[in-house]
Scaffold this motif. Structure first.
Motif, PDB file in Angstrom:
ATOM      1  N   ASN A 102      -5.737   8.185   6.313  1.00  0.00           N
ATOM      2  CA  ASN A 102      -6.954   8.153   5.510  1.00  0.00           C
ATOM      3  C   ASN A 102      -6.878   9.018   4.255  1.00  0.00           C
ATOM      4  O   ASN A 102      -7.882   9.543   3.809  1.00  0.00           O
ATOM      5  CB  ASN A 102      -8.150   8.576   6.364  1.00  0.00           C
ATOM      6  N   VAL A 103      -5.701   9.134   3.679  1.00  0.00           N
ATOM      7  CA  VAL A 103      -5.531   9.905   2.453  1.00  0.00           C
ATOM      8  C   VAL A 103      -5.336   8.922   1.306  1.00  0.00           C
ATOM      9  O   VAL A 103      -4.470   8.044   1.376  1.00  0.00           O
ATOM     10  CB  VAL A 103      -4.311  10.852   2.561  1.00  0.00           C
ATOM     11  N   ALA A 104      -6.129   9.076   0.258  1.00  0.00           N
ATOM     12  CA  ALA A 104      -6.013   8.177  -0.893  1.00  0.00           C
ATOM     13  C   ALA A 104      -4.696   8.438  -1.614  1.00  0.00           C
ATOM     14  O   ALA A 104      -4.362   9.591  -1.900  1.00  0.00           O
ATOM     15  CB  ALA A 104      -7.185   8.390  -1.844  1.00  0.00           C
ATOM     16  N   PRO A 105      -3.911   7.370  -1.889  1.00  0.00           N
ATOM     17  CA  PRO A 105      -2.650   7.554  -2.618  1.00  0.00           C
ATOM     18  C   PRO A 105      -2.926   8.097  -4.017  1.00  0.00           C
ATOM     19  O   PRO A 105      -3.918   7.730  -4.657  1.00  0.00           O
ATOM     20  CB  PRO A 105      -2.049   6.158  -2.695  1.00  0.00           C
ATOM     21  N   LYS A 106      -2.026   8.965  -4.492  1.00  0.00           N
ATOM     22  CA  LYS A 106      -2.202   9.567  -5.814  1.00  0.00           C
ATOM     23  C   LYS A 106      -1.706   8.666  -6.938  1.00  0.00           C
ATOM     24  O   LYS A 106      -2.019   8.884  -8.084  1.00  0.00           O
ATOM     25  CB  LYS A 106      -1.484  10.903  -5.862  1.00  0.00           C
ATOM     26  N   LYS A 107      -0.907   7.657  -6.588  1.00  0.00           N
ATOM     27  CA  LYS A 107      -0.427   6.720  -7.606  1.00  0.00           C
ATOM     28  C   LYS A 107      -0.433   5.307  -7.042  1.00  0.00           C
ATOM     29  O   LYS A 107      -0.519   5.107  -5.836  1.00  0.00           O
ATOM     30  CB  LYS A 107       0.957   7.109  -8.096  1.00  0.00           C
ATOM     31  N   LYS A 108      -0.328   4.348  -7.919  1.00  0.00           N
ATOM     32  CA  LYS A 108      -0.287   2.949  -7.500  1.00  0.00           C
ATOM     33  C   LYS A 108       1.181   2.550  -7.351  1.00  0.00           C
ATOM     34  O   LYS A 108       1.977   2.723  -8.256  1.00  0.00           O
ATOM     35  CB  LYS A 108      -0.970   2.057  -8.531  1.00  0.00           C
ATOM     36  N   TYR A 109       1.528   2.025  -6.187  1.00  0.00           N
ATOM     37  CA  TYR A 109       2.900   1.633  -5.905  1.00  0.00           C
ATOM     38  C   TYR A 109       3.116   0.176  -6.255  1.00  0.00           C
ATOM     39  O   TYR A 109       2.248  -0.667  -6.018  1.00  0.00           O
ATOM     40  CB  TYR A 109       3.223   1.869  -4.428  1.00  0.00           C
ATOM     41  N   LEU A 110       4.281  -0.124  -6.790  1.00  0.00           N
ATOM     42  CA  LEU A 110       4.605  -1.502  -7.181  1.00  0.00           C
ATOM     43  C   LEU A 110       4.793  -2.406  -5.966  1.00  0.00           C
ATOM     44  O   LEU A 110       4.624  -3.614  -6.067  1.00  0.00           O
ATOM     45  CB  LEU A 110       5.870  -1.522  -8.048  1.00  0.00           C
ATOM     46  N   ASN A 111       5.129  -1.829  -4.819  1.00  0.00           N
ATOM     47  CA  ASN A 111       5.381  -2.636  -3.629  1.00  0.00           C
ATOM     48  C   ASN A 111       4.159  -2.741  -2.716  1.00  0.00           C
ATOM     49  O   ASN A 111       4.303  -3.078  -1.541  1.00  0.00           O
ATOM     50  CB  ASN A 111       6.566  -2.064  -2.851  1.00  0.00           C
ATOM     51  N   HIS A 112       2.980  -2.504  -3.234  1.00  0.00           N
ATOM     52  CA  HIS A 112       1.762  -2.497  -2.411  1.00  0.00           C
ATOM     53  C   HIS A 112       1.646  -3.748  -1.540  1.00  0.00           C
ATOM     54  O   HIS A 112       1.347  -3.657  -0.354  1.00  0.00           O
ATOM     55  CB  HIS A 112       0.512  -2.358  -3.293  1.00  0.00           C
ATOM     56  N   ASP A 113       1.881  -4.914  -2.107  1.00  0.00           N
ATOM     57  CA  ASP A 113       1.679  -6.165  -1.371  1.00  0.00           C
ATOM     58  C   ASP A 113       2.822  -6.512  -0.409  1.00  0.00           C
ATOM     59  O   ASP A 113       2.699  -7.448   0.372  1.00  0.00           O
ATOM     60  CB  ASP A 113       1.460  -7.328  -2.338  1.00  0.00           C
ATOM     61  N   SER A 114       3.915  -5.759  -0.469  1.00  0.00           N
ATOM     62  CA  SER A 114       5.028  -6.041   0.442  1.00  0.00           C
ATOM     63  C   SER A 114       5.312  -4.867   1.386  1.00  0.00           C
ATOM     64  O   SER A 114       6.181  -4.968   2.248  1.00  0.00           O
ATOM     65  CB  SER A 114       6.295  -6.372  -0.351  1.00  0.00           C
TER      66      SER A 114
END
Length: 142
Positions: A102-114
């Motif tokens: 339940n920790v919000a990621p600090k950055k957006k990852y390119l592999n989010h959907d995989s």
């Protein structure tokens, strides 16, 4: 990759035991009273399953797993379950309750959907397996 396959060749049961022991040393639970191996790499998970079933002759029905993944992936959890279920040839029922981080990621990852989370692989009622691998680790440390 081809050169690596040529140099490594076909893995013997001893080779698999050494590889699985090293992986367990790095990524296994060495406390408690049951065998647990944790990783997000599907190939590494498959190597450990291969070791458990081929070398140690553990019945596939004794293997189960739990997914650990960030809550931001909750909307796509069915595809995550599908991925691990197909990869491991396990019915979804043997993939226990998902453990959400339940920790919000600090950055957006390119592999989010995989991204398919971290898998906690276990072999039921196999405390003796954990102790066996701990003994193998002691042998590798020499």
């Amino acid at each position: 990759e081809i050169q690596g396959r040529i140099e490594v060749g076909k893995l013997s049961d001893r080779d698999l035991t050494i590889a699985a022991t090293a992986l367990f040393w790095a990524e296994g639970s060495k406390t408690g009273s049951r065998f647990v191996f944790i990783n997000s790499d599907p190939k590494m998970i498959l190597l450990m399953v291969r070791y458990l079933t081929k070398v140690l002759k553990i019945d596939h029905f004794r293997i189960s797993a739990t997914i650990q993944i960030n809550r931001v992936h909750e909307k796509r959890i069915e595809s995550v379950y599908q991925f691990w279920s197909e990869l491991l040839e396990l019915p979804k029922e043997r993939l226990g309750n998902t453990y959400y981080i339940n920790v919000a990621p600090k950055k957006k990852y390119l592999n989010h959907d995989s991204y398919n989370g971290i898998l906690r692989l276990s072999a039921s009622n196999r405390a003796s397996l954990q102790y066996k691998l701990l003994g193998y680790i002691r042998a590798l440390r020499q």
